[in-house]
Design an enzyme around this catalytic site. Sequence first.
Site, PDB file in Angstrom:
ATOM      1  N   ASP A  89       0.786  -1.252   0.000  1.00  0.00           N
ATOM      2  CA  ASP A  89       0.000   0.000   0.000  1.00  0.00           C
ATOM      3  C   ASP A  89       0.814   1.296   0.000  1.00  0.00           C
ATOM      4  OD1 ASP A  89      -1.586  -2.093   0.842  1.00  0.00           O
ATOM      5  OD2 ASP A  89      -2.172  -1.166   2.720  1.00  0.00           O
ATOM      6  N   GLU A 131     -10.440  -2.395   4.502  1.00  0.00           N
ATOM      7  CA  GLU A 131      -9.088  -1.896   4.773  1.00  0.00           C
ATOM      8  C   GLU A 131      -8.936  -0.490   4.182  1.00  0.00           C
ATOM      9  OE1 GLU A 131      -6.361  -5.825   5.090  1.00  0.00           O
ATOM     10  OE2 GLU A 131      -6.700  -5.212   3.039  1.00  0.00           O
TER      11      GLU A 131
HETATM   12  C1  FRU Z   1      -3.916  -3.579   2.794  1.00  0.00           C
HETATM   13  C2  FRU Z   1      -3.264  -4.018   4.090  1.00  0.00           C
HETATM   14  C3  FRU Z   1      -3.589  -3.065   5.207  1.00  0.00           C
HETATM   15  C4  FRU Z   1      -2.439  -3.250   6.166  1.00  0.00           C
HETATM   16  C5  FRU Z   1      -1.284  -3.486   5.213  1.00  0.00           C
HETATM   17  C6  FRU Z   1      -0.244  -4.432   5.732  1.00  0.00           C
HETATM   18  O1  FRU Z   1      -3.298  -4.061   1.653  1.00  0.00           O
HETATM   19  O2  FRU Z   1      -3.652  -5.339   4.410  1.00  0.00           O
HETATM   20  O3  FRU Z   1      -4.853  -3.268   5.793  1.00  0.00           O
HETATM   21  O4  FRU Z   1      -2.242  -2.151   6.987  1.00  0.00           O
HETATM   22  O5  FRU Z   1      -1.836  -3.997   4.015  1.00  0.00           O
HETATM   23  O6  FRU Z   1       0.842  -4.498   4.869  1.00  0.00           O
END
Ligand code: FRU
Length: 488
Positions: free
Chosen positions: A22, A200
Amino acid sequence: MPDGPAPRPLLHFAPERNWMNDPNGLVFHKGRYHLFYQCNPDGVTHAHLSWGHASSTDLVTWAHHPVAIRDDEDGEIFSGSVVIDHGNTSGFGTADAPALIALYTLASREPDRQSQALAYSTDDGMTWTKYPGNPVLDRGTTDFRDPKVFRYEGPEGSYWVMVAVEALDRQVLLHRSDDLIHWTFLSSFGPERAVDGIWECPDLFSLAVDGDPSDVRWVLLISLNPGGIAGGSGTQYVIGHFDGVTFTADADATGEEIDWLDYGRDCYAGVTFDGLAREERTLIAWMSNWDYVHSLHHTEGPLQHGMMTLPRRLSLVRADGRLRLRQRPVSAPVAEETVVADAVVGALTVVAELLEAARISVRIDTQDAAGFALSLRCDAAGEGGVVLSYDRDARELRLDRTAEGAAVHESFPSVEQMPVTGGPLVDLVIWLDRASVEVFADGGTRVLTDLLAPQQGSSFAVQGIGGDVRVERIAVAGAVPVAAEELV
Ligand code: FRU
């Protein structure tokens, strides 16, 4: 595989090495766009999550910086955001030299817990200090994450607001704070609309409808995985009002229909920059899907380290009697357009020597046909490649990448579908890169993003379906090489 460095994407941000997911902490500060991102400083697997860092003055050329916030014995550094603390509300900067404040998820294993933590930077984002009193917001739960913080100024006053998710509950939780350290609960949203996966990476921001500052709406972005429209990871958006306490979906804006940010398989966890004016609201998303990303990182080539979507400027427009989010790429390193086809009528038009990366604008009239098929990266006879087709009756665009990528992962080959307004005349803007395609239709209110397996052919072809089509225009602007910026 040939020796030498793996080919990198030409138009998209990619890290120099290791794992990326992300985008985090997007902030425009002192003339620079900062892009932090989920990274593993030590390898190509999703582990040791930390914040990588790059910055740019134009969203085109990126300087790569050292890892900004590293995991430690307290836990990993999951997704979050950065704000500029102009009023020095936190006390970590000064009124004259505001600190940058990162709110991120501290993900610990023992105990299994996710809480929100703070780090600050007093050197414009280059180095970060974790707040010794972390975490700053802990609900004692295992999947409370992805804080996106913004400054609320409205009838209720002026304060910080954090949107974050209780991922398993499919809920967005809103909290407020005066100092970014002490947080109190405001309200929650959900579960509703798309709930076939955990929620998320939320974001909440205001936009003016058709540029009218007297008609401002709020947009809530919610990524979910799985349960996305194209399978696996995807992002829905909800248009509504935020009164400083509660976000309420507008009945007239979206009805009960789910609005999708993107109809492809590879646009996830997208969030927007802090520090820009409302009319410059800009989103970057991770161009991947949790369905198969773990396999991509074991390939060689442009898919290996992951990449981000093009930065996309967002606006709200009224279309077909309802409000829609419009996305337009902000900028990209492409040359002047060359018109490669102009008023060509026929069953098949083949244009050879497609560049590895380019913006392709097409206008096709299907008056005498049922649709068309546009093959990208096909052979000189128009065979193979990725096929983008238009079905006039169904009012639908389809992107077929089944000819690609079975070797990448069994679930990689796929056909995506995207509803469009329809009609005989179709205008599309297609951004092609070494390992991705982004299709903007209906003026950017419909977008489809897919990764592509390494290139096969180097032609593209337009073929009428159920009759001849008239290719009004195809214009191509090829990528121009950009030099990486010096480290700052
Ligand atoms: C989304 C996610 C988030 C988390 C991160 C961990 O892709 O799962 O919810 O904070 O990636 O890398």
